[in-house]
Design a protein around this motif. Sequence first.
Motif, PDB file in Angstrom:
ATOM      1  N   ALA A 206       0.835  -1.278  -0.419  1.00 18.43           N
ATOM      2  CA  ALA A 206       0.035   0.208   0.474  1.00 18.43           C
ATOM      3  C   ALA A 206       0.843   1.044   0.355  1.00 18.43           C
ATOM      4  O   ALA A 206       0.023   2.236  -0.548  1.00 18.43           O
ATOM      5  CB  ALA A 206      -1.043  -0.222   1.364  1.00 18.43           C
ATOM      6  N   SER A 207       1.691   1.377   0.462  1.00 15.49           N
ATOM      7  CA  SER A 207       2.949   2.418   0.249  1.00 15.49           C
ATOM      8  C   SER A 207       2.737   3.666   1.648  1.00 15.49           C
ATOM      9  O   SER A 207       2.821   4.822   1.439  1.00 15.49           O
ATOM     10  CB  SER A 207       3.487   3.294  -0.838  1.00 15.49           C
ATOM     11  N   GLU A 208       1.993   2.195   2.332  1.00 17.68           N
ATOM     12  CA  GLU A 208       1.845   3.845   3.688  1.00 17.68           C
ATOM     13  C   GLU A 208       1.166   2.757   4.765  1.00 17.68           C
ATOM     14  O   GLU A 208       0.678   1.713   4.249  1.00 17.68           O
ATOM     15  CB  GLU A 208       0.596   4.281   3.193  1.00 17.68           C
ATOM     16  N   LEU A 209       1.117   3.454   5.655  1.00 20.18           N
ATOM     17  CA  LEU A 209       0.900   2.443   7.074  1.00 20.18           C
ATOM     18  C   LEU A 209      -1.121   3.035   7.508  1.00 20.18           C
ATOM     19  O   LEU A 209      -0.861   4.399   7.399  1.00 20.18           O
ATOM     20  CB  LEU A 209       1.692   2.249   8.063  1.00 20.18           C
ATOM     21  N   SER A 210      -2.111   2.053   7.790  1.00 19.06           N
ATOM     22  CA  SER A 210      -3.289   2.844   8.703  1.00 19.06           C
ATOM     23  C   SER A 210      -3.876   2.085   9.664  1.00 19.06           C
ATOM     24  O   SER A 210      -3.253   0.802  10.012  1.00 19.06           O
ATOM     25  CB  SER A 210      -4.209   2.923   7.361  1.00 19.06           C
ATOM     26  N   LEU A 211      -4.487   2.750  10.497  1.00 19.24           N
ATOM     27  CA  LEU A 211      -4.545   1.919  11.464  1.00 19.24           C
ATOM     28  C   LEU A 211      -5.109   0.584  11.120  1.00 19.24           C
ATOM     29  O   LEU A 211      -5.004  -0.449  12.165  1.00 19.24           O
ATOM     30  CB  LEU A 211      -6.002   2.240  12.018  1.00 19.24           C
ATOM     31  N   ASN A 212      -5.958   0.158   9.588  1.00 19.81           N
ATOM     32  CA  ASN A 212      -5.930  -1.294   9.387  1.00 19.81           C
ATOM     33  C   ASN A 212      -5.108  -2.013   9.746  1.00 19.81           C
ATOM     34  O   ASN A 212      -5.182  -3.574   9.506  1.00 19.81           O
ATOM     35  CB  ASN A 212      -6.799  -1.455   8.629  1.00 19.81           C
TER      36      ASN A 212
END
Length: 243
Positions: A206-212
């Motif tokens: 995803a090239s990013e981090l999220s809460l999920n």
Amino acid sequence: IHQPSTAILPIPSARAACSASSAASTAPIVAEAAAASVAVSSGARSASDVLRHYGSCYWELSKARLSALVVATSGAGYVLGSGSIVDIAGLCYTCTGTMMVAASANTLNQVFEIKNDAKMKRTMRRPLPSGRISPVHAAMWATTVGTAGTALLACKANDLAAGLAASNLILYAFVYTPLKQIHPVNTWVGAVVGAIPPLLGWAAAASELSLNSMILPAALYFWQLPHFMALAYLCRADYLAGG
């Protein structure tokens, strides 16, 4: 008309002499070829033995089966972070890079713990305590495979994934490993190391981090605590001997 019978008589002896001379001249060549064949066969067998020896050492230093589980969690993170479409090539690159970095971290762990491993029954047969490979050779292997794995993630995934891999290697080899003989908090630090691979996989996809992206790492983090506490209890005598 009457002479040929006597004239032909010397021919067989001449042929025999010629044949003997030819055999005598070719004998050294045959012997040399046979010796060369034996040497080649011996060299091939020797090279095969060397490859088998170091291959076995690298396999054990990398803790390949354990690293494969790390790769599985990284791959799971990649699939979860991909959404509806999974890039198979990207997944393969991420898993390969993760495997290489995990192999490097496991090798460095053993380089730093040679003396302690030599005191424990469960670890004294490892390549370094048993003397099957030198510490310098093992360190070179760890450096090479770790650098290559991080570079692969940077080139084929993204800098975030490569950064997570590099920081996990440093955390495992240079923080968790020395803490093992200083304070029990090492278990909590080690659990962070085990939780990062799925985060790495998610970041690569995803090239990013999220809460999920934190759900699977959190599950792994809390699962590791009872897992390692139980292991420490079962191996308490061995761990005490190893310091």
